[in-house]
Design a protein around this motif. Structure first.
Motif, mmCIF file in Angstrom:
data_model
loop_
_atom_site.group_PDB
_atom_site.id
_atom_site.type_symbol
_atom_site.label_atom_id
_atom_site.label_comp_id
_atom_site.label_asym_id
_atom_site.label_seq_id
_atom_site.Cartn_x
_atom_site.Cartn_y
_atom_site.Cartn_z
ATOM 1 N N GLU A 158 17.426 -27.992 73.919
ATOM 2 C CA GLU A 158 16.481 -27.696 72.836
ATOM 3 C C GLU A 158 15.163 -28.440 73.049
ATOM 4 N N TYR A 159 14.067 -27.681 73.158
ATOM 5 C CA TYR A 159 12.736 -28.266 73.302
ATOM 6 C C TYR A 159 11.789 -27.597 72.312
ATOM 7 N N SER A 160 10.609 -28.135 72.234
ATOM 8 C CA SER A 160 9.635 -27.650 71.246
ATOM 9 C C SER A 160 9.180 -26.224 71.524
ATOM 10 N N SER A 161 9.415 -25.735 72.756
ATOM 11 C CA SER A 161 8.991 -24.372 73.084
ATOM 12 C C SER A 161 9.731 -23.335 72.250
ATOM 13 N N GLY A 162 10.935 -23.676 71.804
ATOM 14 C CA GLY A 162 11.687 -22.767 70.949
ATOM 15 C C GLY A 162 12.453 -21.693 71.688
ATOM 16 N N ASN A 163 12.491 -21.748 73.024
ATOM 17 C CA ASN A 163 13.240 -20.749 73.795
ATOM 18 C C ASN A 163 14.747 -20.892 73.595
ATOM 19 N N PHE A 164 15.185 -22.127 73.325
ATOM 20 C CA PHE A 164 16.599 -22.396 73.067
ATOM 21 C C PHE A 164 16.686 -22.979 71.661
ATOM 22 N N THR A 165 17.210 -22.189 70.745
ATOM 23 C CA THR A 165 17.183 -22.546 69.333
ATOM 24 C C THR A 165 18.445 -23.292 68.912
ATOM 25 N N ALA A 166 18.452 -23.727 67.667
ATOM 26 C CA ALA A 166 19.625 -24.393 67.103
ATOM 27 C C ALA A 166 20.826 -23.463 67.066
ATOM 28 N N GLU A 167 20.584 -22.189 66.863
ATOM 29 C CA GLU A 167 21.674 -21.195 66.879
ATOM 30 C C GLU A 167 22.276 -21.087 68.275
ATOM 31 N N ASN A 168 21.420 -21.113 69.286
ATOM 32 C CA ASN A 168 21.917 -21.100 70.660
ATOM 33 C C ASN A 168 22.757 -22.336 70.944
ATOM 34 N N THR A 169 22.318 -23.471 70.425
ATOM 35 C CA THR A 169 23.081 -24.703 70.591
ATOM 36 C C THR A 169 24.458 -24.589 69.955
ATOM 37 N N ALA A 170 24.527 -24.048 68.765
ATOM 38 C CA ALA A 170 25.808 -23.903 68.068
ATOM 39 C C ALA A 170 26.746 -22.972 68.821
ATOM 40 N N GLN A 171 26.221 -21.868 69.352
ATOM 41 C CA GLN A 171 27.049 -20.925 70.089
ATOM 42 C C GLN A 171 27.569 -21.537 71.388
ATOM 43 N N THR A 172 26.717 -22.294 72.077
ATOM 44 C CA THR A 172 27.126 -22.947 73.325
ATOM 45 C C THR A 172 28.158 -24.028 73.060
ATOM 46 N N ALA A 173 27.941 -24.808 72.002
ATOM 47 C CA ALA A 173 28.897 -25.861 71.646
ATOM 48 C C ALA A 173 30.251 -25.271 71.284
ATOM 49 N N TYR A 174 30.235 -24.116 70.653
ATOM 50 C CA TYR A 174 31.476 -23.421 70.279
ATOM 51 C C TYR A 174 32.320 -23.128 71.522
ATOM 52 N N ALA A 175 31.695 -22.652 72.589
ATOM 53 C CA ALA A 175 32.428 -22.364 73.827
ATOM 54 C C ALA A 175 32.849 -23.646 74.528
ATOM 55 N N LEU A 176 31.975 -24.645 74.522
ATOM 56 C CA LEU A 176 32.269 -25.901 75.208
ATOM 57 C C LEU A 176 33.514 -26.579 74.638
ATOM 58 N N ILE A 177 33.697 -26.506 73.345
ATOM 59 C CA ILE A 177 34.868 -27.126 72.721
ATOM 60 C C ILE A 177 36.158 -26.554 73.298
ATOM 61 N N PHE A 178 36.212 -25.253 73.510
ATOM 62 C CA PHE A 178 37.426 -24.626 74.041
ATOM 63 C C PHE A 178 37.603 -24.911 75.529
#
Length: 288
Positions: free
Chosen positions: A46-66
């Motif tokens: 996540e950077y200020s450019s906004g290309n990777f949003t908080a929603e993207n972070t949540a979706q990626t974290a969801y997969a990483l947990i599994f």
């Protein structure tokens, strides 16, 4: 190897301790990654450019947990495969890996529709656990019992301690966000490092209090690793210091030529003797 020299008892003891140590390290690491999945991915992407949003972070974290669920199994598979290699059996690990790939495909097809990217990650973890289970079963048939009860007990203890550690790590990370805004990379790094540090202390304290052999084994491994690094650093520092001293001596010798016997005939005994002999010869010729 121990298996090649018919020292089967030592081979089994080394094998089970290796498995216990690997699992002792990987399970808490997986729990820590899962608990800190959102802060870690936020820090990395996540950077200020906004290309990777908080929603993207949540979706990626969801997969990483599994994905974290099967980490310990893949680490154990590595140790178990090497055990088969020591027994001069290279085919069994390959066939188990093929079975694992087939299982991964089947479970992916079954879970992706329900869990999306989390289903793919979970399928990968299940395939790793399946691979580990089959290898354990086949190895048991090949060499007999090798401390299965101790292994199960160690896994259960590790899971319980890791669960306690995970709760503490989550609490530290959550409390950190309540007092400080995590909108800068420096603050995010501090949050993760602080959480990891507290988690390591908690996990090490409980495992050492329970006198788990894996804890002492892991401590010895880390001591050897860091000891080698420190030894190399210290040795390199001594070599650099010695080189600096030699350079300083050479510079002094160039700045003070009178200190060099080769450049100062008076301080060189050989040169002085030659000059004395030449003077005596001149006096004799003069006398004649």
């Amino acid at each position: 190897s121990l298996a090649a020299t018919d020292r089967m008892k030592e081979f089994k003891e080394t094998l089970v301790m290796g498995l216990r140590t690997v699992i002792f390290i990987t399970i808490p690491a997986s729990v820590g990654i899962a608990v800190l999945s959102t802060p870690a991915i936020r820090l990395l992407y996540e950077y200020s450019s906004g290309n990777f949003t908080a929603e993207n972070t949540a979706q990626t974290a969801y997969a990483l947990i599994f994905y974290c669920i099967g980490t310990f199994a893949y680490a154990a598979v590595h140790t178990l495969s090497r055990s088969f290699y020591a027994l001069k059996d290279t085919k069994t690990p390959v066939w188990c890996a093929v079975l694992s790939i087939v299982g991964n495909i089947v479970f992916s097809l079954l879970l992706v529709g329900v869990m999306k990217q989390g289903g793919l990650a979970l399928a990968y973890s299940i395939a790793g656990i399946l691979n580990m289970g089959v290898l354990l079963l086949l190895l048991h048939r090949k060499i007999g019992a090798f401390g299965g009860r101790a292994l199960v007990k160690s896994i259960l203890q590790t899971i319980l301690i890791s669960a306690v550690m995970g709760v503490v790590v989550y609490a530290v990370a959550w409390l950190f966000e309540q007092f400080l805004p995590v909108n800068t990379k420096i603050i995010q790094i501090i949050q993760i490092l602080l959480s990891i540090g507290v988690g390591v202390v908690v996990y090490a304290f409980i495992s050492l209090k329970l006198q788990m052999p894996e804890a002492e084994q892991a401590m010895n491994i880390f001591k050897r690793k860091f000891g080698r690094i420190l030894h190399r650093h210290h040795k390199k520092g001594d070599e650099n210091k010695q080189t600096e001293n030699q350079d300083i001596q050479e510079i002094k010798a160039e700045d003070n030529p009178e200190d060099n016997p080769e450049d100062n005939p008076e301080d060189n005994p050989d040169t002085a003797d030659k000059q004395t002999a030449a003077e005596d010869k001149q006096e004799k010729n003069h006398t004649k």
